[in-house]
Write a protein that holds these residues in place. Structure first.
Motif, PDB file in Angstrom:
ATOM      1  N   PRO A 167      65.791  41.353  41.028  1.00  0.00           N
ATOM      2  CA  PRO A 167      66.338  42.204  42.091  1.00  0.00           C
ATOM      3  C   PRO A 167      65.337  43.301  42.458  1.00  0.00           C
ATOM      4  CG  PRO A 167      67.953  41.865  40.354  1.00  0.00           C
ATOM      5  CD  PRO A 167      66.650  41.292  39.858  1.00  0.00           C
ATOM      6  N   ALA A 168      65.355  43.727  43.700  1.00  0.00           N
ATOM      7  CA  ALA A 168      64.402  44.729  44.179  1.00  0.00           C
ATOM      8  C   ALA A 168      64.459  46.021  43.358  1.00  0.00           C
ATOM      9  CB  ALA A 168      64.659  45.033  45.655  1.00  0.00           C
ATOM     10  N   LEU A 169      65.652  46.444  42.971  1.00  0.00           N
ATOM     11  CA  LEU A 169      65.772  47.671  42.186  1.00  0.00           C
ATOM     12  C   LEU A 169      65.117  47.511  40.813  1.00  0.00           C
ATOM     13  CD1 LEU A 169      66.777  50.552  41.960  1.00  0.00           C
ATOM     14  CD2 LEU A 169      68.974  49.647  41.144  1.00  0.00           C
ATOM     15  N   THR A 170      65.282  46.357  40.199  1.00  0.00           N
ATOM     16  CA  THR A 170      64.661  46.085  38.896  1.00  0.00           C
ATOM     17  C   THR A 170      63.145  46.161  39.017  1.00  0.00           C
ATOM     18  OG1 THR A 170      66.504  44.698  38.219  1.00  0.00           O
ATOM     19  CG2 THR A 170      64.428  44.378  37.045  1.00  0.00           C
ATOM     20  N   ALA A 171      62.600  45.530  40.048  1.00  0.00           N
ATOM     21  CA  ALA A 171      61.148  45.562  40.253  1.00  0.00           C
ATOM     22  C   ALA A 171      60.673  46.984  40.554  1.00  0.00           C
ATOM     23  CB  ALA A 171      60.761  44.623  41.388  1.00  0.00           C
ATOM     24  N   ALA A 172      61.443  47.728  41.326  1.00  0.00           N
ATOM     25  CA  ALA A 172      61.059  49.093  41.671  1.00  0.00           C
ATOM     26  C   ALA A 172      61.053  49.999  40.443  1.00  0.00           C
ATOM     27  CB  ALA A 172      61.997  49.655  42.743  1.00  0.00           C
ATOM     28  N   VAL A 173      62.075  49.883  39.595  1.00  0.00           N
ATOM     29  CA  VAL A 173      62.140  50.716  38.383  1.00  0.00           C
ATOM     30  C   VAL A 173      61.002  50.351  37.433  1.00  0.00           C
ATOM     31  CG1 VAL A 173      63.520  51.204  36.311  1.00  0.00           C
ATOM     32  CG2 VAL A 173      64.602  51.196  38.568  1.00  0.00           C
ATOM     33  N   ALA A 174      60.732  49.058  37.258  1.00  0.00           N
ATOM     34  CA  ALA A 174      59.640  48.622  36.381  1.00  0.00           C
ATOM     35  C   ALA A 174      58.299  49.122  36.906  1.00  0.00           C
ATOM     36  CB  ALA A 174      59.639  47.100  36.265  1.00  0.00           C
ATOM     37  N   THR A 175      58.091  48.992  38.198  1.00  0.00           N
ATOM     38  CA  THR A 175      56.834  49.435  38.795  1.00  0.00           C
ATOM     39  C   THR A 175      56.671  50.943  38.673  1.00  0.00           C
ATOM     40  OG1 THR A 175      56.890  47.585  40.340  1.00  0.00           O
ATOM     41  CG2 THR A 175      55.472  49.437  40.930  1.00  0.00           C
ATOM     42  N   ALA A 176      57.709  51.689  38.992  1.00  0.00           N
ATOM     43  CA  ALA A 176      57.646  53.153  38.890  1.00  0.00           C
ATOM     44  C   ALA A 176      57.394  53.590  37.447  1.00  0.00           C
ATOM     45  CB  ALA A 176      58.930  53.777  39.429  1.00  0.00           C
ATOM     46  N   GLY A 177      58.054  52.933  36.499  1.00  0.00           N
ATOM     47  CA  GLY A 177      57.848  53.265  35.089  1.00  0.00           C
ATOM     48  C   GLY A 177      56.421  53.000  34.648  1.00  0.00           C
ATOM     49  N   SER A 178      55.879  51.863  35.057  1.00  0.00           N
ATOM     50  CA  SER A 178      54.514  51.520  34.702  1.00  0.00           C
ATOM     51  C   SER A 178      53.522  52.504  35.304  1.00  0.00           C
ATOM     52  CB  SER A 178      54.200  50.092  35.161  1.00  0.00           C
ATOM     53  OG  SER A 178      52.913  49.710  34.740  1.00  0.00           O
ATOM     54  N   VAL A 179      53.692  52.824  36.574  1.00  0.00           N
ATOM     55  CA  VAL A 179      52.808  53.795  37.229  1.00  0.00           C
ATOM     56  C   VAL A 179      52.911  55.150  36.531  1.00  0.00           C
ATOM     57  CG1 VAL A 179      52.411  55.107  39.361  1.00  0.00           C
ATOM     58  CG2 VAL A 179      52.768  52.631  39.467  1.00  0.00           C
ATOM     59  N   ALA A 180      54.128  55.582  36.234  1.00  0.00           N
ATOM     60  CA  ALA A 180      54.319  56.878  35.579  1.00  0.00           C
ATOM     61  C   ALA A 180      53.631  56.914  34.219  1.00  0.00           C
ATOM     62  CB  ALA A 180      55.809  57.184  35.432  1.00  0.00           C
ATOM     63  N   ALA A 181      53.799  55.868  33.431  1.00  0.00           N
ATOM     64  CA  ALA A 181      53.193  55.835  32.098  1.00  0.00           C
ATOM     65  C   ALA A 181      51.674  55.845  32.172  1.00  0.00           C
ATOM     66  CB  ALA A 181      53.679  54.601  31.341  1.00  0.00           C
ATOM     67  N   LEU A 182      51.103  55.053  33.072  1.00  0.00           N
ATOM     68  CA  LEU A 182      49.652  54.973  33.171  1.00  0.00           C
ATOM     69  C   LEU A 182      49.057  56.255  33.746  1.00  0.00           C
ATOM     70  CD1 LEU A 182      49.308  51.254  34.277  1.00  0.00           C
ATOM     71  CD2 LEU A 182      49.016  52.224  31.979  1.00  0.00           C
ATOM     72  N   VAL A 183      49.731  56.854  34.729  1.00  0.00           N
ATOM     73  CA  VAL A 183      49.266  58.129  35.285  1.00  0.00           C
ATOM     74  C   VAL A 183      49.371  59.225  34.217  1.00  0.00           C
ATOM     75  CG1 VAL A 183      49.824  59.929  36.980  1.00  0.00           C
ATOM     76  CG2 VAL A 183      49.654  57.535  37.694  1.00  0.00           C
ATOM     77  N   LEU A 184      50.409  59.181  33.399  1.00  0.00           N
ATOM     78  CA  LEU A 184      50.535  60.150  32.309  1.00  0.00           C
ATOM     79  C   LEU A 184      49.371  60.019  31.331  1.00  0.00           C
ATOM     80  CD1 LEU A 184      52.106  62.383  30.897  1.00  0.00           C
ATOM     81  CD2 LEU A 184      53.528  60.602  29.835  1.00  0.00           C
ATOM     82  N   LEU A 185      48.962  58.786  31.023  1.00  0.00           N
ATOM     83  CA  LEU A 185      47.810  58.598  30.134  1.00  0.00           C
ATOM     84  C   LEU A 185      46.544  59.193  30.752  1.00  0.00           C
ATOM     85  CD1 LEU A 185      48.294  54.975  28.728  1.00  0.00           C
ATOM     86  CD2 LEU A 185      48.767  57.165  27.602  1.00  0.00           C
ATOM     87  N   VAL A 186      46.365  59.003  32.040  1.00  0.00           N
ATOM     88  CA  VAL A 186      45.200  59.588  32.715  1.00  0.00           C
ATOM     89  C   VAL A 186      45.285  61.117  32.690  1.00  0.00           C
ATOM     90  CG1 VAL A 186      44.012  59.823  34.934  1.00  0.00           C
ATOM     91  CG2 VAL A 186      44.767  57.568  34.158  1.00  0.00           C
ATOM     92  N   ALA A 187      46.471  61.663  32.931  1.00  0.00           N
ATOM     93  CA  ALA A 187      46.645  63.118  32.928  1.00  0.00           C
ATOM     94  C   ALA A 187      46.357  63.704  31.550  1.00  0.00           C
ATOM     95  CB  ALA A 187      48.059  63.478  33.381  1.00  0.00           C
ATOM     96  N   ILE A 188      46.855  63.065  30.514  1.00  0.00           N
ATOM     97  CA  ILE A 188      46.587  63.549  29.150  1.00  0.00           C
ATOM     98  C   ILE A 188      45.091  63.480  28.873  1.00  0.00           C
ATOM     99  CG2 ILE A 188      46.915  63.059  26.703  1.00  0.00           C
ATOM    100  CD1 ILE A 188      49.765  62.054  27.456  1.00  0.00           C
TER     101      ILE A 188
END
Length: 160
Positions: free
Chosen positions: A10-31
């Motif tokens: 479902p689109a919402l499932t893909a959106a949440v997974a994508t947002a979570g992945s982007v957030a986690a990877l951007v957090l690693l870059v920020a740290i």
């Protein structure tokens, strides 16, 4: 003719997974930027794809993400010590990491690449292992937070 591939999520499932992945990877870059060191290595992006895109798989569970990454890095350091930093040694480290993870019941395919990186780049063992453990824990922590937003598939399925 019907495809044997899995159904589109479902689109919402893909959106949440994508947002979570982007957030986690951007957090690693920020740290990493805050600490003036690299926290995002390519295998962690692949780990993120498993944690957020396939949260029920054994390969995505915290035990496998953190344990698989650390055991593979240790395998890489062992191969580096014995065989040096050649492409041949890097290939052997990637393959040996699979066996180590299987025996330890911590399967995590992206971690095999971590063993290759260790041999190819020869980082300092202690700083690299600390960074890798912390970065893996960040991925899992963000995965747990995002997993609370899901209704069908919770993350993690198990811890240990």
């Amino acid at each position: 003719m019907s495809s044997r591939a899995p159904a589109r999520p479902p689109a919402l499932t893909a959106a949440v997974a994508t947002a979570g992945s982007v957030a986690a990877l951007v957090l690693l870059v920020a740290i990493g930027a805050w600490l003036d060191q690299v926290w995002l290595i390519p295998p962690l992006a692949a780990s993120s794809a498993l944690v957020f895109g396939a949260p029920a798989l054994p390969l995505a569970q915290p035990r496998s993400v953190v344990g698989g990454q650390l055991l593979s890095a240790l395998t890489g350091f062992a191969v580096l010590a014995v065989a040096g930093d050649s492409a041949w040694a890097a290939a052997a480290a990637g393959g040996l990491a699979l066996g180590v993870m299987m025996l330890a019941r911590t399967p995590h395919s992206p971690a095999a690449a971590t063993a290759v990186i260790v041999v190819a780049q020869s980082p300092g063992p202690l700083p690299f292992l600390v960074l890798l453990a912390a970065a893996s824990a960040v991925l899992v922590a963000v995965g747990v937070a995002v997993g609370r937003l899901r209704t069908a598939t919770r993350y993690p399925a198990y811890w240990w």
